[in-house]
Design an enzyme around this catalytic site. Structure first.
Site, PDB file in Angstrom:
ATOM      1  N   GLU A 133       1.182   3.862   1.920  1.00 54.90           N
ATOM      2  CA  GLU A 133       1.873   4.234   3.149  1.00 54.90           C
ATOM      3  C   GLU A 133       3.142   3.410   3.350  1.00 54.90           C
ATOM      4  OE1 GLU A 133      -2.503   3.636   4.385  1.00 54.90           O
ATOM      5  OE2 GLU A 133      -1.230   3.150   2.656  1.00 54.90           O
ATOM      6  N   SER A 186     -23.246   3.746 -38.135  1.00 55.44           N
ATOM      7  CA  SER A 186     -22.750   4.597 -37.041  1.00 55.44           C
ATOM      8  C   SER A 186     -21.265   4.920 -37.172  1.00 55.44           C
ATOM      9  CB  SER A 186     -22.985   3.908 -35.687  1.00 55.44           C
ATOM     10  OG  SER A 186     -22.272   2.681 -35.617  1.00 55.44           O
ATOM     11  N   CYS A 216      -5.391   1.060   6.459  1.00 54.39           N
ATOM     12  CA  CYS A 216      -6.163  -0.126   6.820  1.00 54.39           C
ATOM     13  C   CYS A 216      -5.675  -0.726   8.137  1.00 54.39           C
ATOM     14  CB  CYS A 216      -6.093  -1.163   5.700  1.00 54.39           C
ATOM     15  SG  CYS A 216      -4.437  -1.822   5.404  1.00 54.39           S
ATOM     16  N   ARG A 261     -11.137   4.152 -21.899  1.00 61.20           N
ATOM     17  CA  ARG A 261     -11.355   2.716 -21.686  1.00 61.20           C
ATOM     18  C   ARG A 261     -10.339   2.138 -20.703  1.00 61.20           C
ATOM     19  NH1 ARG A 261     -12.372  -0.284 -27.556  1.00 61.20           N
ATOM     20  NH2 ARG A 261     -14.540   0.379 -27.860  1.00 61.20           N
ATOM     21  N   GLU A 274     -20.793   0.304 -23.623  1.00 64.03           N
ATOM     22  CA  GLU A 274     -20.676   0.998 -24.906  1.00 64.03           C
ATOM     23  C   GLU A 274     -21.760   0.606 -25.902  1.00 64.03           C
ATOM     24  OE1 GLU A 274     -16.971   1.433 -26.794  1.00 64.03           O
ATOM     25  OE2 GLU A 274     -15.942   2.195 -25.024  1.00 64.03           O
ATOM     26  N   THR A 291     -30.509   1.449 -23.123  1.00 65.77           N
ATOM     27  CA  THR A 291     -31.877   1.714 -22.686  1.00 65.77           C
ATOM     28  C   THR A 291     -32.247   0.845 -21.495  1.00 65.77           C
ATOM     29  OG1 THR A 291     -32.633   2.464 -24.858  1.00 65.77           O
ATOM     30  CG2 THR A 291     -34.304   1.584 -23.380  1.00 65.77           C
ATOM     31  N   HIS A 341       0.835  -1.200   0.000  1.00 71.78           N
ATOM     32  CA  HIS A 341       0.000   0.000   0.000  1.00 71.78           C
ATOM     33  C   HIS A 341       0.871   1.251   0.000  1.00 71.78           C
ATOM     34  CE1 HIS A 341      -3.865  -2.128   1.615  1.00 71.78           C
ATOM     35  NE2 HIS A 341      -3.374  -2.680   0.529  1.00 71.78           N
ATOM     36  N   THR A 364     -29.200  -2.091 -25.089  1.00 73.32           N
ATOM     37  CA  THR A 364     -28.492  -2.337 -23.828  1.00 73.32           C
ATOM     38  C   THR A 364     -28.461  -1.084 -22.971  1.00 73.32           C
ATOM     39  OG1 THR A 364     -27.121  -4.043 -24.873  1.00 73.32           O
ATOM     40  CG2 THR A 364     -26.286  -3.054 -22.840  1.00 73.32           C
TER      41      THR A 364
END
Length: 366
Positions: free
Chosen positions: A55, A171, A78, A187, A298, A305, A53, A303
C-alpha cells in the site's frame, strides 16, 4: 459492473503480489493498485521483510492523485508497528474515497482491526474480492502467522508403484531432466529445504536452487541428524555462500562433532532427546522460532514417512515417472507399518495434476 471492475483490478494486484514469491517471507505476498477515474495512478508490492508494504509503495507512486481514488489491496492493511509503520495511517492520510480489500489478515495484531480503522476514518471499505486466491497465494503465511510453525510440503520423485529408489538405493534419476528443472524452480519459493541424514550420506547433494528464475536465491538447508554423523567433508558444507546450513541433533550428540561442524560454519541446533530419532514437532517449533515460514521436505523415505506418520505435513508434491521399480525392499514414499484398514489411510484433498513430458506432477493437501 462495479464487481467486475473490482475483480479485474484485484487480479492485477495479485499479479503484482506474485512478483515477491520466495522473497517476502515471513511476511505475506501483497500487491496494491491505486485507481482514479479508471486510470491506474499507483501500484506496488511488498518486496521483502523490512521493505515498505504494498500500500505504501502504491500510494507513494500515486502521490496527490490518490485523493478521492480507490485503493485495491490483496490483504488487509496493518495497524501496528513492526519493521515498518502502520499502513492504515498512510491510507487515512492519502485522502482516498474507497478501499477494496481481498482478504483479512489472520495475524492477531491485524485481524479485522485494519478494516475497522479505515471505516472509522470514513472510508468506504469492501472486503472479500477474490479471497480464495489469497488463501492459495499466502498458504505459507496463513499457517506460520497463526501457529508459529512452518508450512510443510513433502516432495518426492516416485515410480508408478510408489518407489523412491530401488532395493540398492539407486534413484538417479527417476524423474526426467525437465521435471528436475521444474523442482529447482519450485525450491526457490520456499524458505528452507529439509532432508534426513541418510539422503546426505548416500547422495552427497548440494541442496541448492539451480534455476534461471532464482539467480541469487539463498535458502536455509536443514539436515536432521540426531547423532551428528554428518561428515565435515560433505559437499553440502561447501555451499554456505548459497544459504545457511542448519543441522538438528539430539542433546546427547557428541560435543566434538558439534564443534567440528560449527567450525565449518554450520549452525548446530540441539533438542531434547536421545539417539538418532528426532522429535519432529520440536523441530518445527525451532524452525518457527527462526522465522522459517515454509519447508520443502525432499527425503529420504524415512524422513517423509515420519512426517506422514506424525500428521505434520500440509501438502504433498509427487513427480510420478511411468516406470515400475518393484521389490519389497525398494524404498517407498510411505514405509513403516502402514494403515491397518482403509479407513485409517491418509487421504489427500484438493488434488490437481499436470504433465511435464512423460512425467505426471501430482499436488494435494492433507
Amino acid at each position: 459492473m462495479n464487481e467486475l471492475k473490482d475483480a479485474g483490478y484485484m487480479q492485477m494486484a495479485y499479479g503484482l503480489a506474485e512478483k515477491a514469491l520466495g522473497q517476502a517471507s515471513p511476511n505475506p505476498y501483497v500487491g496494491a493498485l491505486v485507481v482514479k477515474n479508471g486510470i491506474i495512478v499507483g501500484h506496488g508490492y511488498h518486496e521483502g521483510a523490512g521493505r515498505p508494504h504494498a500500500e505504501i509503495v502504491a500510494l507513494k507512486r500515486a502521490g496527490a492523485r490518490a485523493r478521492r481514488a480507490t485503493l485495491y489491496v490483496t490483504l488487509e492493511p496493518c495497524v501496528h508497528w513492526g519493521r515498518t509503520p502502520p499502513c492504515a495511517d498512510a491510507v487515512r492520510s492519502a485522502g482516498l474515497s474507497r478501499v477494496v480489500v481481498s482478504a483479512l489478515d489472520p495475524n492477531p495484531l491485524v485481524f479485522r482491526k485494519g478494516v475497522r480503522r479505515m471505516r472509522a476514518d470514513g472510508l468506504d471499505v469492501s472486503v472479500g474480492v477474490l479471497a480464495e486466491r489469497n488463501r492459495r497465494l499466502n498458504e505459507f503465511y496463513l499457517k506460520y502467522i497463526t501457529r508459529k510453525i512452518p508450512f510443510v510440503t513433502l516432495k518426492a520423485a516416485v515410480s508408478l508403484d510408489g518407489k523412491m529408489a530401488t532395493r540398492t538405493f539407486d534413484s538417479h534419476w527417476i524423474s526426467s531432466g525437465e521435471t528436475r528443472e521444474y523442482i529447482h524452480c519450485l525450491r526457490g519459493e520456499y524458505d528452507a529445504l529439509l532432508v534426513g541424514l541418510n539422503t546426505v550420506l548416500r547422495d552427497d547433494p548440494l541442496l541448492t536452487v539451480r534455476h534461471s528464475n532464482w539467480p541469487n536465491k539463498h535458502m536455509t538447508r536443514i539436515v536432521l541428524d540426531g547423532e551428528l554423523k554428518l561428515s565435515p567433508q560433505s559437499r553440502l558444507l561447501a555451499t554456505l555462500s548459497r544459504g545457511r546450513i542448519v543441522v538438528i541433533a539430539n542433546r546427547d550428540a557428541p560435543p566434538a562433532k558439534k564443534e567440528a561442524l560449527t567450525k565449518k560454519g554450520v549452525e548446530v541446533v540441539t533438542l531434547p532427546g536421545r539417539g538418532p530419532r528426532l522429535d519432529l514437532g520440536r523441530v518445527l517449533d525451532e524452525l518457527g522460532r527462526r522465522e522459517i515460514a515454509s519447508v520443502l521436505v525432499e527425503g529420504g523415505g524415512r524422513t517423509i514417512t515420519s512426517f506422514l506418520d506424525g500428521k505434520l505435513a500440509d501438502k504433498v508434491l509427487l513427480t510420478i515417472s511411468p516406470r515400475l521399480i518393484g521389490g519389497t525392499d525398494a524404498v517407498s514414499i510411505h514405509g513403516g507399518r502402514g494403515a491397518a484398514s482403509l479407513k485409517d489411510a491418509l487421504s489427500l484433498k484438493t488434488v490437481s495434476t499436470f504433465r511435464i513430458g512423460e512425467d505426471t506432477v501430482l499436488e494435494g493437501y492433507f
